[in-house]
Design an enzyme around this catalytic site. Structure first.
Site, PDB file in Angstrom:
ATOM      1  N   ASP A  23     -24.220  19.896 -30.228  1.00  0.00           N
ATOM      2  CA  ASP A  23     -22.808  20.166 -30.574  1.00  0.00           C
ATOM      3  C   ASP A  23     -22.404  21.644 -30.086  1.00  0.00           C
ATOM      4  O   ASP A  23     -23.157  22.470 -29.869  1.00  0.00           O
ATOM      5  CB  ASP A  23     -22.856  20.261 -32.084  1.00  0.00           C
ATOM      6  CG  ASP A  23     -21.440  20.077 -32.682  1.00  0.00           C
ATOM      7  OD1 ASP A  23     -20.672  19.733 -32.155  1.00  0.00           O
ATOM      8  OD2 ASP A  23     -21.662  20.211 -33.978  1.00  0.00           O
ATOM      9  N   HIS A  40     -17.373  20.548 -22.260  1.00  0.00           N
ATOM     10  CA  HIS A  40     -18.140  19.379 -22.081  1.00  0.00           C
ATOM     11  C   HIS A  40     -19.078  19.100 -20.578  1.00  0.00           C
ATOM     12  O   HIS A  40     -19.893  18.685 -20.338  1.00  0.00           O
ATOM     13  CB  HIS A  40     -17.163  18.139 -22.139  1.00  0.00           C
ATOM     14  CG  HIS A  40     -16.722  17.848 -23.684  1.00  0.00           C
ATOM     15  ND1 HIS A  40     -17.309  18.021 -24.531  1.00  0.00           N
ATOM     16  CD2 HIS A  40     -15.318  17.405 -23.997  1.00  0.00           C
ATOM     17  CE1 HIS A  40     -16.621  17.874 -25.918  1.00  0.00           C
ATOM     18  NE2 HIS A  40     -15.355  17.496 -25.408  1.00  0.00           N
ATOM     19  N   LEU A 134     -41.179  10.704 -19.210  1.00  0.00           N
ATOM     20  CA  LEU A 134     -40.314  11.257 -20.369  1.00  0.00           C
ATOM     21  C   LEU A 134     -39.549  10.139 -20.638  1.00  0.00           C
ATOM     22  O   LEU A 134     -38.696   9.220 -19.633  1.00  0.00           O
ATOM     23  CB  LEU A 134     -39.731  12.370 -20.081  1.00  0.00           C
ATOM     24  CG  LEU A 134     -38.313  12.888 -20.906  1.00  0.00           C
ATOM     25  CD1 LEU A 134     -38.988  13.576 -22.342  1.00  0.00           C
ATOM     26  CD2 LEU A 134     -37.380  13.705 -20.353  1.00  0.00           C
TER      27      LEU A 134
HETATM   28  C1  IPE Z   1     -21.800  14.992 -33.389  1.00  0.00           C
HETATM   29  O1  IPE Z   1     -20.863  16.282 -33.207  1.00  0.00           O
HETATM   30  C2  IPE Z   1     -22.002  13.891 -32.475  1.00  0.00           C
HETATM   31  C3  IPE Z   1     -22.584  14.447 -31.136  1.00  0.00           C
HETATM   32  C4  IPE Z   1     -22.964  15.597 -30.843  1.00  0.00           C
HETATM   33  C5  IPE Z   1     -22.178  13.515 -30.187  1.00  0.00           C
HETATM   34  P1  IPE Z   1     -19.597  16.221 -33.856  1.00  0.00           P
HETATM   35  O2  IPE Z   1     -18.949  17.264 -33.151  1.00  0.00           O
HETATM   36  O3  IPE Z   1     -18.943  14.936 -33.540  1.00  0.00           O
HETATM   37  O4  IPE Z   1     -19.946  16.316 -35.356  1.00  0.00           O
HETATM   38  P2  IPE Z   1     -19.017  16.800 -36.671  1.00  0.00           P
HETATM   39  O5  IPE Z   1     -17.737  15.983 -36.416  1.00  0.00           O
HETATM   40  O6  IPE Z   1     -18.848  18.051 -36.504  1.00  0.00           O
HETATM   41  O7  IPE Z   1     -19.787  16.210 -37.886  1.00  0.00           O
HETATM   42  C1  IPE Z   2     -20.335  18.202 -28.750  1.00  0.00           C
HETATM   43  O1  IPE Z   2     -19.304  19.242 -28.656  1.00  0.00           O
HETATM   44  C2  IPE Z   2     -19.808  16.952 -27.715  1.00  0.00           C
HETATM   45  C3  IPE Z   2     -19.487  15.929 -28.612  1.00  0.00           C
HETATM   46  C4  IPE Z   2     -19.341  15.679 -29.826  1.00  0.00           C
HETATM   47  C5  IPE Z   2     -19.302  14.616 -27.671  1.00  0.00           C
HETATM   48  P1  IPE Z   2     -18.044  19.485 -29.692  1.00  0.00           P
HETATM   49  O2  IPE Z   2     -17.062  18.670 -28.907  1.00  0.00           O
HETATM   50  O3  IPE Z   2     -18.200  18.557 -30.887  1.00  0.00           O
HETATM   51  O4  IPE Z   2     -17.814  20.792 -29.669  1.00  0.00           O
HETATM   52  P2  IPE Z   2     -17.291  21.535 -31.166  1.00  0.00           P
HETATM   53  O5  IPE Z   2     -18.012  20.958 -32.340  1.00  0.00           O
HETATM   54  O6  IPE Z   2     -15.982  21.252 -31.168  1.00  0.00           O
HETATM   55  O7  IPE Z   2     -17.329  23.092 -30.849  1.00  0.00           O
HETATM   56 MG    MG Z   3     -18.734  19.084 -32.615  1.00  0.00          MG
END
Ligand code: IPE
Ligand code: IPE
Ligand code: MG
Length: 250
Positions: A23, A40, A134
């Protein structure tokens, strides 16, 4: 990382199964005045580093949360960009991962996903199925609640007698069938929630939250998580004394 103070790998108890909620890509990009997509892309590049580190540290199973069932609700443009990145990573990385001895698994549903992408996932699984170094388990279009519903539906279809349903049988109907439960769940970017990730399997996992955004979560950050994990006392409901006496059993 304070290298001098870190214990050597030989002194750590390396978890059998590490699961990561990757995240913070969006915030990483925002911090740099970049579009979320750039975050990303940086996140996808970081995955390569973390896979190499997992191999180096001898972690046998690494599960990564790449895209949740809830992530479809993001802006269309962002979802499209993410799918493009997944397709590119699949194209560019799979052969190298194969060479490296990585066996790719997938948890989640491929129905409703772009057919080219789902074909790519199936090919990657088939190509790498005999690799032993792995297991890289990719949670893509994955949601813990959906996984449980999917399992229950299949049990009903199989007319499973209720008295035969125990935890082991339930486990065998989950996408993670055959894999041990995660020992350590890492979440980057400072959030303190599970976000529908492995909600059945992580019942007794050790949780390691870190404020580091995913694109910056490198080899040394993973090492720090392993050091922290090694200091945990996993009791599974028992007392310290019971755990200590078990450790001395032959
Ligand atoms: C969790 O992250 C999902 C992934 C890392 C794929 P999110 O960014 O979607 O989670 P929330 O919305 O903050 O809970
Ligand atoms: C995780 O990073 C990637 C996915 C959930 C696909 P985020 O896109 O959720 O990044 P934040 O949480 O907005 O910083
Ligand atoms: Mg996120």
């Amino acid at each position: 990382m304070v290298n001098g103070k870190m214990p050597p790998l030989s002194e750590l108890s390396v978890p059998q199964h590490v699961a990561i909620i990757m995240d913070g890509n969006g915030r990483w990009a925002k911090q740099r005045g970049l579009p979320r997509q750039a975050g990303h892309r940086a996140g996808a590049e970081n995955l390569r580093r973390v896979i190499n580190a997992a191999v180096e540290f001898g972690i046998p199973i690494l599960t990564i949360y790449a895209f949740s069932t809830e992530n479809w609700d993001r802006p269309k443009l962002e979802v499209r960009a993410l799918m493009k990145i997944f397709a590119r990573v699949l194209n560019q990385e799979v052969y190298e991962l194969h060479e490296q001895g990585v066996c790719i698994h997938h948890i989640g549903e491929l129905e409703g996903v772009d057919p080219k992408l789902s074909a790519g996932v199936r090919n990657a699984i088939e190509l790498t199925k005999d690799n032993k170094r792995l297991i890289l388990n990719v949670a893509f279009n994955y949601g813990g609640r959906r996984e449980i519903l999917h399992a229950v539906r299949r049990m009903l279809e199989d007319n499973l007698p209720p008295e035969q349903l125990d935890e082991q049988t339930f486990d065998s109907y989950l996408f993670t069938n055959g894999l041990p439960d995660p020992d350590l769940v890492i979440r980057t970017s400072g959030e303190l929630r599970i976000s529908n990730f492995l909600i059945w399997q992580a019942a007794y996992a050790e949780f390691y939250p870190t404020p580091t955004y995913w694109p910056d979560f490198d080899r040394d950050e993973l090492y720090k998580a392993l050091v922290d994990y090694s200091s945990r006392n996993r009791r599974f409901g028992r007392t310290d004394a019971q755990i200590a006496s078990q450790a001395t059993l032959p």
